[in-house]
Design a protein around this motif. Structure first.
Motif, PDB file in Angstrom:
ATOM      1  N   GLN A  78      13.205 -40.351  11.520  1.00 44.65           N
ATOM      2  CA  GLN A  78      11.975 -40.961  12.028  1.00 44.65           C
ATOM      3  C   GLN A  78      12.282 -42.332  12.624  1.00 44.65           C
ATOM      4  N   THR A  79      11.552 -42.637  13.661  1.00 45.75           N
ATOM      5  CA  THR A  79      11.816 -43.866  14.409  1.00 45.75           C
ATOM      6  C   THR A  79      10.677 -44.860  14.205  1.00 45.75           C
ATOM      7  N   PHE A  80      11.064 -46.121  13.954  1.00 43.94           N
ATOM      8  CA  PHE A  80      10.083 -47.194  13.801  1.00 43.94           C
ATOM      9  C   PHE A  80      10.518 -48.361  14.695  1.00 43.94           C
ATOM     10  N   ALA A  81       9.516 -49.077  15.247  1.00 41.25           N
ATOM     11  CA  ALA A  81       9.875 -50.153  16.184  1.00 41.25           C
ATOM     12  C   ALA A  81       8.835 -51.260  16.172  1.00 41.25           C
ATOM     13  N   ASN A  82       9.286 -52.445  16.473  1.00 43.38           N
ATOM     14  CA  ASN A  82       8.415 -53.607  16.731  1.00 43.38           C
ATOM     15  C   ASN A  82       8.786 -54.186  18.083  1.00 43.38           C
ATOM     16  N   SER A  83       7.795 -54.767  18.731  1.00 40.33           N
ATOM     17  CA  SER A  83       8.080 -55.503  19.963  1.00 40.33           C
ATOM     18  C   SER A  83       8.251 -56.978  19.618  1.00 40.33           C
ATOM     19  N   VAL A  84       9.256 -57.588  20.154  1.00 39.24           N
ATOM     20  CA  VAL A  84       9.533 -59.001  19.897  1.00 39.24           C
ATOM     21  C   VAL A  84       9.530 -59.742  21.233  1.00 39.24           C
ATOM     22  N   ASN A  85       8.731 -60.784  21.295  1.00 38.25           N
ATOM     23  CA  ASN A  85       8.689 -61.595  22.515  1.00 38.25           C
ATOM     24  C   ASN A  85       9.609 -62.796  22.384  1.00 38.25           C
ATOM     25  N   PHE A  86      10.275 -63.139  23.453  1.00 28.38           N
ATOM     26  CA  PHE A  86      11.118 -64.334  23.447  1.00 28.38           C
ATOM     27  C   PHE A  86      10.249 -65.585  23.496  1.00 28.38           C
ATOM     28  N   ALA A  87      10.797 -66.674  22.976  1.00 27.32           N
ATOM     29  CA  ALA A  87      10.083 -67.955  23.015  1.00 27.32           C
ATOM     30  C   ALA A  87       9.906 -68.433  24.447  1.00 27.32           C
ATOM     31  N   VAL A  88      10.878 -68.115  25.272  1.00 31.12           N
ATOM     32  CA  VAL A  88      10.850 -68.537  26.672  1.00 31.12           C
ATOM     33  C   VAL A  88      11.300 -67.362  27.520  1.00 31.12           C
ATOM     34  N   HIS A  89      10.619 -67.144  28.636  1.00 33.08           N
ATOM     35  CA  HIS A  89      11.052 -66.101  29.568  1.00 33.08           C
ATOM     36  C   HIS A  89      12.460 -66.427  30.034  1.00 33.08           C
ATOM     37  N   MET A  90      13.347 -65.453  29.939  1.00 32.33           N
ATOM     38  CA  MET A  90      14.749 -65.752  30.201  1.00 32.33           C
ATOM     39  C   MET A  90      15.105 -65.572  31.670  1.00 32.33           C
ATOM     40  N   ARG A  91      16.219 -66.158  32.037  1.00 37.14           N
ATOM     41  CA  ARG A  91      16.639 -66.149  33.440  1.00 37.14           C
ATOM     42  C   ARG A  91      16.796 -64.729  33.966  1.00 37.14           C
ATOM     43  N   ALA A  92      17.355 -63.849  33.154  1.00 37.17           N
ATOM     44  CA  ALA A  92      17.577 -62.451  33.520  1.00 37.17           C
ATOM     45  C   ALA A  92      17.444 -61.635  32.246  1.00 37.17           C
ATOM     46  N   THR A  93      17.489 -60.345  32.369  1.00 32.06           N
ATOM     47  CA  THR A  93      17.474 -59.516  31.164  1.00 32.06           C
ATOM     48  C   THR A  93      18.689 -59.884  30.319  1.00 32.06           C
ATOM     49  N   PRO A  94      18.476 -60.306  29.105  1.00 21.26           N
ATOM     50  CA  PRO A  94      19.601 -60.863  28.334  1.00 21.26           C
ATOM     51  C   PRO A  94      20.438 -59.800  27.649  1.00 21.26           C
ATOM     52  N   THR A  95      21.626 -60.194  27.339  1.00 21.18           N
ATOM     53  CA  THR A  95      22.465 -59.418  26.433  1.00 21.18           C
ATOM     54  C   THR A  95      21.995 -59.705  25.012  1.00 21.18           C
ATOM     55  N   ILE A  96      21.900 -58.637  24.199  1.00 21.07           N
ATOM     56  CA  ILE A  96      21.349 -58.776  22.853  1.00 21.07           C
ATOM     57  C   ILE A  96      22.425 -58.479  21.818  1.00 21.07           C
ATOM     58  N   SER A  97      22.485 -59.345  20.822  1.00 18.30           N
ATOM     59  CA  SER A  97      23.375 -59.052  19.696  1.00 18.30           C
ATOM     60  C   SER A  97      22.708 -59.537  18.423  1.00 18.30           C
ATOM     61  N   LEU A  98      23.149 -58.988  17.310  1.00 16.00           N
ATOM     62  CA  LEU A  98      22.578 -59.322  16.011  1.00 16.00           C
ATOM     63  C   LEU A  98      23.585 -60.140  15.228  1.00 16.00           C
ATOM     64  N   SER A  99      23.106 -61.162  14.566  1.00 20.62           N
ATOM     65  CA  SER A  99      24.050 -61.998  13.834  1.00 20.62           C
ATOM     66  C   SER A  99      23.844 -61.941  12.334  1.00 20.62           C
ATOM     67  N   SER A 100      22.751 -61.454  11.854  1.00 24.15           N
ATOM     68  CA  SER A 100      22.547 -61.416  10.403  1.00 24.15           C
ATOM     69  C   SER A 100      21.413 -60.452  10.100  1.00 24.15           C
ATOM     70  N   GLY A 101      21.072 -60.324   8.837  1.00 27.59           N
ATOM     71  CA  GLY A 101      19.967 -59.486   8.427  1.00 27.59           C
ATOM     72  C   GLY A 101      20.398 -58.388   7.481  1.00 27.59           C
ATOM     73  N   THR A 102      19.423 -57.570   7.078  1.00 26.55           N
ATOM     74  CA  THR A 102      19.682 -56.502   6.124  1.00 26.55           C
ATOM     75  C   THR A 102      19.119 -55.196   6.668  1.00 26.55           C
ATOM     76  N   VAL A 103      19.905 -54.125   6.542  1.00 25.60           N
ATOM     77  CA  VAL A 103      19.481 -52.808   7.006  1.00 25.60           C
ATOM     78  C   VAL A 103      19.544 -51.847   5.820  1.00 25.60           C
ATOM     79  N   LEU A 104      18.498 -51.041   5.645  1.00 27.17           N
ATOM     80  CA  LEU A 104      18.455 -50.077   4.548  1.00 27.17           C
ATOM     81  C   LEU A 104      17.954 -48.739   5.079  1.00 27.17           C
ATOM     82  N   ASN A 105      18.671 -47.690   4.716  1.00 30.28           N
ATOM     83  CA  ASN A 105      18.230 -46.319   4.970  1.00 30.28           C
ATOM     84  C   ASN A 105      17.884 -46.080   6.438  1.00 30.28           C
ATOM     85  N   SER A 106      18.612 -46.747   7.305  1.00 34.52           N
ATOM     86  CA  SER A 106      18.268 -46.576   8.715  1.00 34.52           C
ATOM     87  C   SER A 106      19.438 -47.008   9.590  1.00 34.52           C
TER      88      SER A 106
END
Lengths: 546, 76
Positions: free
Chosen positions: A481-509
């Protein structure tokens, strides 16, 4: 026998027939000696003539006798006192204008006129045929005596003069209009600072007289966004938070400032490296420290640079006939002295570079530098969109293809980081290079560093790099099953950005691939099985650097 | 530097697990295109695990029910 002791009227001893010859001889000798002494003591005619000549000393014939001099002095035994008393009536030199000052005060070529009146009995009011705007613009005499301005007044139109009291019939009143001021606006560059006394021009006098229609300041915007450099004072350091880095090429040292290098590990960089006191008015600087005594070879190049987005620099019209000049200013400090170098570059249609040099005369001393950038009328121009506009580079050592050009001259002959022969910071182990207050603005005069609030500066930086928190969590009823949230940037960025994750916790997914846009992204997971599934407290790094 | 395609439009840069959008103005995407021009090929996108076919008992368990409770619910 007694001696006949008679003498002449001048007491010369006389002989006498009744005297002994010997006595008379003595008397005659004494008389002759006395006569000789008298004659010797007197001036000769020639001497007297010379003394008279000396006394006259070339005076004109009309004044070469005491009588003539006395007559010239009016036979006034108190002439000196008389003159002194008359001088005492004159104005002190410090209270009147010199000729040069008068020439500056009154408009040359303006109307001058002399008006002479023969007063009637007790007349005090005189109608002027040439208007006099104010008292300093007129010279008034009564029977030849100059009147102080307190002794007369002018009406509003300057056509009527009133003496403080009436004068007798036959009195000659003379009014000399000296040439009236305010005959129109003064010519350009004729009103200098010394002519503007302190407080002479008040806001009230300006109100309604000058409509403040100013098209620009120093050829740039009237206010705001004069500085095309972002984070010129090195305050924002989202990536490193003040920690030192030994950068790879292209790695950012503080926000918007990145390293360019051809050899790894030749210098480190850090906000406020070395913890020296920044220049007055600044709290941060970017510092680079050489990690070895590296000898440049081949096409080595080391620099710190910022790329200005085309949107933010295109108004300078570089590459067109309307190109505007610009000026780069900054504070710099180094443990080394000498001629340092850098360059300004554009890459729209081809690489065009303007190398520049600047001098650091004293080691470990903050030095303010300004670099004039001539209007780039014939270069390839700058992009006018969200891609690379202008490169601003500070060389830390370059050779081969990275060094060359003539300081202050645009060229497309090579992509030079700095002029040949300029200081190589990486060439001295432990050498430091600190910089802050970097400003690039339109015009030919460097203005004080443009202050922006921390929030404004951070937002400007976030157009290129920002960290955002994101979480998604749900109770899956099955795997896949798929779950999602939309996240808005604080500032509109110059171009579509490259995304990476630096921390957090993932469970059962499983964290699914991101689908970013310039304004935000979808944070999505797929469950592994039924049950609590989440990816929470994730720090998402979005990068859209140039 | 190696890349991997994803199920979406982004490209995964394996070294730092960064997702690169196919935006021509994105410098990471420009680097990826240059990497492709050098003759390189990205790794294929991972095949998503097939959704398992659940038995009736597994479906009931996921719903928090037992067979007995289900029978009781329907009065069987």
């Amino acid at each position: 026998m007694s001696i006949d002791d008679r003498t002449t009227n001048r007491s010369y001893k006389l002989p006498n027939v009744g005297n002994f010859l010997a006595d008379d001889v003595v008397r005659l000798r004494d008389a002759l000696a006395a006569i000789d002494a008298d004659i010797y003591a007197r001036y000769t005619k020639l001497e007297v003539d010379q003394l008279i000549t000396n006394l006259i000393n070339g005076a004109p014939g009309a004044l070469d006798t005491l009588n003539e001099l006395a007559e010239a002095l009016g036979d006034d035994a108190n002439f000196a006192a008389t003159v002194a008393s008359q001088l005492a009536l004159k104005a002190d030199a410090s209270n009147v204008y010199s000729k040069a000052e008068s020439d500056a005060r009154y408009v040359q070529g303006s109307t001058q006129a002399e008006m002479v009146f023969i007063a009637t009995a007790n007349q005090s009011v005189f109608t002027l045929t040439t208007a006099v705007i104010n008292k300093p613009s007129a010279l008034v005499t009564v029977d030849g005596v100059v009147q102080p301005t307190s002794e007369y007044s002018l009406n509003m139109t300057g056509t009527q003069l009133t003496l403080s009291e009436g004068v007798p019939a036959g009195t000659v009143v003379r009014v000399l209009a000296l040439g009236v001021a305010s005959q129109g606006a003064p010519a350009d560059d004729t009103v200098t600072t010394p002519k503007l006394r302190d407080g002479a021009v008040t806001n009230e006098k300006l109100a309604g007289v000058i409509a403040p229609t100013v098209s620009s300041i120093n050829g740039g915007p009237i206010s705001g966004a004069r500085n095309r450099i972002i984070n010129g004072d090195m305050r924002i350091d989202q990536r490193n938070a003040g920690a030192a880095v030994t950068p790879n090429t292209g790695q950012y040292l503080v926000d918007r400032w990145r390293a360019q290098l051809s050899q790894a590990s030749k210098y480190s960089a850090q906000r406020n490296a070395g913890a020296v006191t920044p220049p007055a008015g600044f709290t941060n600087y970017l510092g680079a420290t050489s990690l070895s005594a590296y000898t440049l070879a081949g096409n080595d190049q080391f620099s710190i640079e910022q790329v200005i987005e085309g949107f933010n620099i295109a108004d300078l019209d570089w590459g067109t006939a309307n190109a505007k000049p610009a000026v780069l200013s900054f504070w710099v400090r180094s443990s080394l002295t000498g001629t340092f170098g850098g360059s300004i570059a554009t890459t729209k249609t081809a690489v065009w570079v303007m190398p520049f040099t600047y001098s650091i005369a004293s080691a470990n001393t903050w030095t303010y530098v300004t670099v004039s950038i001539p209007a780039a009328t014939s270069t390839g121009g700058t992009n006018n969109d969200n891609t690379e506009g202008v490169y601003v580079r500070f060389g830390l050592g370059s050779t081969g293809a990275g060094a060359g050009g003539t300081a202050g001259t645009w060229t497309s002959a090579g992509n030079y980081i700095q002029p040949s022969g300029t200081v190589s910071v990486v060439g001295t182990n432990g050498a430091t290079f600190y910089i802050t207050g970097v400003q690039l603005e339109a015009g030919s005069v460097a203005t004080p560093f443009e202050r922006r609030s921390y929030g404004q500066e951070l937002a400007l930086c976030q157009r290129y790099y920002q960290a955002t928190n994101a979480s998604v969590r749900s109770a899956a009823t099955a795997a896949g099953q798929t779950f999602a949230n939309s996240v808005n940037f604080a500032v509109h960025m110059r171009a579509t950005p490259t995304i990476s994750l630096s921390s957090g916790t993932v469970l059962n997914s499983t964290q699914n691939a991101f689908s970013p846009s310039a304004s935000g992204f979808r944070h999505e997971i797929s469950s592994h099985a039924a049950g609590d599934s989440y990816s929470i407290d994730r720090t998402v790094i979005a990068t859209a650097e140039l | 530097m190696t890349y991997q395609l994803t199920q979406g439009a982004t490209i995964l840069r394996i070294a730092d697990r960064a997702y690169i959008p196919p935006d021509p103005a994105n410098t990471d995407f420009q680097a990826y295109l240059a990497w492709l021009e050098e003759g390189n090929q990205p790794e294929p996108a991972p095949v998503p695990e097939p959704t398992p076919v659940l038995t009736t008992e597994q479906k009931l368990e996921a719903a928090g029910l037992t067979v007995a409770e289900l029978k009781e619910l329907f009065g069987l």
